[in-house]
Write a protein that holds these residues in place. Structure first.
Motif, short mmCIF file in Angstrom:
data_model
loop_
_atom_site.label_atom_id
_atom_site.label_comp_id
_atom_site.label_asym_id
_atom_site.label_seq_id
_atom_site.Cartn_x
_atom_site.Cartn_y
_atom_site.Cartn_z
N ALA A 96 -4.19 6.95 10.77
CA ALA A 96 -4.68 6.20 9.62
C ALA A 96 -6.00 5.49 9.89
O ALA A 96 -6.71 5.14 8.95
CB ALA A 96 -3.63 5.18 9.18
N GLU A 97 -6.33 5.26 11.16
CA GLU A 97 -7.57 4.57 11.51
C GLU A 97 -8.66 5.59 11.82
O GLU A 97 -8.61 6.30 12.82
CB GLU A 97 -7.34 3.65 12.71
N ALA A 98 -9.66 5.65 10.95
CA ALA A 98 -10.69 6.68 11.08
C ALA A 98 -11.48 6.55 12.38
O ALA A 98 -11.99 7.54 12.90
CB ALA A 98 -11.65 6.60 9.89
N HIS B 198 -5.13 10.17 7.86
CA HIS B 198 -3.98 10.35 6.98
C HIS B 198 -3.01 9.18 7.12
O HIS B 198 -2.77 8.68 8.22
CB HIS B 198 -3.28 11.66 7.36
N ASP B 199 -2.42 8.79 6.00
CA ASP B 199 -1.34 7.81 5.98
C ASP B 199 -0.02 8.59 6.07
O ASP B 199 0.39 9.25 5.12
CB ASP B 199 -1.41 7.00 4.68
N PHE C 166 -9.36 2.00 7.60
CA PHE C 166 -7.91 2.14 7.67
C PHE C 166 -7.41 2.73 6.36
O PHE C 166 -7.60 2.14 5.30
CB PHE C 166 -7.27 0.78 7.95
N ARG C 167 -6.81 3.91 6.43
CA ARG C 167 -6.54 4.70 5.23
C ARG C 167 -5.71 3.96 4.18
O ARG C 167 -6.06 4.00 2.99
CB ARG C 167 -5.86 6.02 5.62
N PRO C 168 -4.62 3.28 4.53
CA PRO C 168 -3.86 2.58 3.49
C PRO C 168 -4.68 1.50 2.78
O PRO C 168 -4.56 1.33 1.57
CB PRO C 168 -2.68 1.98 4.25
N VAL D 299 0.83 -1.19 0.00
CA VAL D 299 0.00 0.00 0.00
C VAL D 299 0.87 1.24 0.00
O VAL D 299 0.59 2.20 -0.68
CB VAL D 299 -0.92 -0.02 1.22
N THR D 300 1.91 1.23 0.79
CA THR D 300 2.77 2.40 0.90
C THR D 300 4.21 1.94 0.97
O THR D 300 4.50 0.76 1.16
CB THR D 300 2.47 3.20 2.18
#
Length: 372
Positions: free
Chosen positions: A255-257, A285-286, A76-78, A17-18
């Motif tokens: 990253a966890e909303a 945000h990641d 989870f953003r990623p 993912v990143t």
């Protein structure tokens, strides 16, 4: 339910993912098992093609079946980004939106999972189906028993050491009292330390000892704008407000909303208790994608694992992002498990690196003089 899905072509997928090493490897075993009831004839796809997939994960198996009527929810953003790059529609269902089929990959934490079952039933049509899948090693039998406790007898199939289980609501006996109780499990609540949190967040029911170590050593001369990357429910940022009277602004990145609402509540309380104006910004945000502002100081307890797997490259990616976001005379305060190999990465990005404290298997490091 009857009728075929509108099939989506399989697209190539990235392996990560990143750059940090958040695994974007799709849980193909769980996805294969999740869709087994359709392959076996135990279930049929909705005639109108509308499907809600809670905690969806990207993968070729998903992209091979998902149609235009699918909505993938992922906090989870990623992982949400991976779904988006796979061409899937990602978002949150409306409060009153109902679907003939609700899929879910329940999390490991039991209260969090129970709240997700309640959410799935809330978004399912009266004659709809709720279908979940859990790896055996992550408590599949207990997860199945929880859904049965909530909605009555379930059917199940197993494959690849995973269990898919489902309930058809037309013949279900939903326990309405339990449904309301489980829905309430996801509401932010105060933990034993007096901070708002919710089940499933990192150290959700306590203060993490590594973060406590960093908080104890925060210098009271920090000033200006400070960031807390990987902020969780906001404990460290709240401590910055409480202990550093010259700080004017605090930005939280998480990253966890699901952590954002508790973090906002905790920071509002901290600012009120401090009795001074402090600008607060809380963002989904990641961090490994970089930080959008420059900072006078950063305090961070970076994540270093996904599930049970250690990913030290994740912490190293956090260090790179934080070094790039600091002003030339900015300072970084970082706490980590003692065994994690961050020193070389820190030395490459900072001219000054000092170990401030060692305790309970953790190390607290201060770094300054950012290298260009």
């Amino acid at each position: 339910m009857s009728g075929p899905l509108q099939w989506r072509p399989v697209l190539p997928s990235a392996s990560t993912v990143t750059a940090a090493g958040f695994s974007a490897e799709a849980p193909e075993a769980a996805l294969d098992a999740l869709f087994l009831p359709f392959e076996s004839g135990g279930l049929r796809w909705p005639a109108d093609g509308r499907v809600l997939f809670l905690r969806a994960r990207d993968g070729q198996r998903l992209r091979g079946v998902a149609g235009r009527g699918w909505l993938c929810q992922q906090s989870f953003r990623p992982f949400a980004g991976a779904l988006e790059r796979g061409g899937l529609r990602v978002g949150e269902p409306g409060a009153d939106e109902r679907f003939p089929l609700v899929l879910l990959l329940p999390p490991r934490q039991r209260d969090e999972a129970r709240a997700l079952y309640a959410r799935a039933l809330r978004h399912a049509e009266a004659d709809g189906v709720v279908l979940a899948c859990v790896p055996n090693a992550e408590g599949a039998k207990s997860a199945e028993a929880d859904l049965a406790r909530l909605a009555g007898p379930v059917r199940s199939l197993s494959k690849h050491k995973c269990r898919a289980f489902w309930v058809a609501l037309a013949s279900a006996t939903v326990d309405r009292g339990l449904l309301d109780a489980w829905r309430a499990l996801d509401a932010p609540r105060e933990n034993a330390a007096g901070y708002f949190s919710r089940p499933g967040l990192f150290a959700w029911d306590r203060i993490d000892p590594a973060s406590a170590l960093l908080a104890e050593h925060l210098p009271d001369d920090l000033r200006g704008r400070v960031a807390d990357p990987g902020a969780g429910y906001g404990y460290l940022a709240a401590q910055v407000v409480a202990r550093c009277p010259q700080v004017e602004a605090v930005d939280l990145y998480e990253a966890e909303a699901r952590a954002l609402e508790p973090a906002r509540l905790n920071l509002a309380r901290a600012v009120h208790a401090a009795g001074r104006a402090v600008e607060v910004d809380v963002r989904w945000h990641d961090v490994t994608a970089g930080l959008p502002r420059r900072y006078d100081a950063i305090a961070c307890n970076p994540p270093f694992h996904q599930g049970r797997a250690d990913l030290p490259e994740l912490g190293r990616a956090f260090i790179a992002a934080m070094a790039a976001a600091l002003v030339p005379r900015g300072r970084l305060y970082l706490v980590a498990n003692r065994h994690l190999p961050y020193e070389a990465t820190l030395a490459a990005r900072f001219g000054e690196v000092r170990t401030l404290a060692l305790r309970d298997g953790f190390k607290l490091i201060a770094a300054g003089s950012v290298r260009a």
